[in-house]
Design a protein around this motif. Structure first.
Motif, mmCIF file in Angstrom:
data_model
loop_
_atom_site.group_PDB
_atom_site.id
_atom_site.type_symbol
_atom_site.label_atom_id
_atom_site.label_comp_id
_atom_site.label_asym_id
_atom_site.label_seq_id
_atom_site.Cartn_x
_atom_site.Cartn_y
_atom_site.Cartn_z
ATOM 1 N N VAL A 5 9.550 13.162 12.574
ATOM 2 C CA VAL A 5 8.612 13.487 13.646
ATOM 3 C C VAL A 5 7.258 12.876 13.321
ATOM 4 N N GLU A 6 6.830 11.948 14.178
ATOM 5 C CA GLU A 6 5.545 11.285 13.980
ATOM 6 C C GLU A 6 4.429 12.056 14.686
ATOM 7 N N SER A 7 3.218 11.864 14.194
ATOM 8 C CA SER A 7 2.033 12.405 14.846
ATOM 9 C C SER A 7 0.840 11.562 14.437
ATOM 10 N N GLY A 8 -0.268 11.754 15.149
ATOM 11 C CA GLY A 8 -1.508 11.093 14.767
ATOM 12 C C GLY A 8 -1.904 9.914 15.617
ATOM 13 N N GLY A 9 -1.058 9.526 16.558
ATOM 14 C CA GLY A 9 -1.427 8.419 17.425
ATOM 15 C C GLY A 9 -2.563 8.800 18.361
ATOM 16 N N GLY A 10 -3.084 7.806 19.050
ATOM 17 C CA GLY A 10 -4.174 8.072 19.983
ATOM 18 C C GLY A 10 -4.873 6.791 20.373
ATOM 19 N N SER A 11 -6.047 6.940 20.950
ATOM 20 C CA SER A 11 -6.851 5.803 21.385
ATOM 21 C C SER A 11 -8.057 5.649 20.480
#
Length: 122
Positions: A5-11
């Motif tokens: 499970v990935e997290s931390g992406g964004g703009s």
């Protein structure tokens, strides 16, 4: 079977930084980060042997991206610095168990996360 499970992406704006995380449900021997932009093939950006810590990067990100792990938490990280719009993509965590070739070959990884989107604006 391993779930990722990935997290931390964004703009983020060009020149900025982001750190992605990948939580694994169990033991893995080799983990990596890949990315895929619309209309392009999936490409590897970093990999690490989880027991020994040897790391691999392609030239396009070496010196800007750092892969690391917290074995106690079964968590993989990707610190991304000096981001450019060309780094915009869906980023995927990948893993395998057991022996295999080093490097960043999509076919060498058995387990994949759902991805986290990274968007870099100019």
């Amino acid at each position: 079977q391993v779930q990722l499970v990935e997290s931390g992406g964004g703009s983020v704006q060009a020149g900025g930084s982001l750190t992605l995380s990948c939580q694994a449900s169990g033991y893995t021997s080799y983990m990596g980060w890949f990315r895929q932009a619309p209309g392009r093939e999936r490409e590897g950006v970093a990999a690490i042997y989880t027991p020994g810590g040897d790391k691999y990067y392609p030239g396009s990100v070496e010196g800007r991206f750092i892969i690391s792990q917290d074995n106690a938490k079964n968590t993989l990280y990707l610190q991304m610095n000096s981001l450019t719009p060309e780094d915009s993509a869906m980023y995927y965590c990948a893993a395998r168990i057991g022996a295999g070739v080093p490097g960043l070959f999509v076919w060498a990884f058995a387990y994949w996360g759902q991805g986290t989107q990274v968007t870099v604006s100019s």
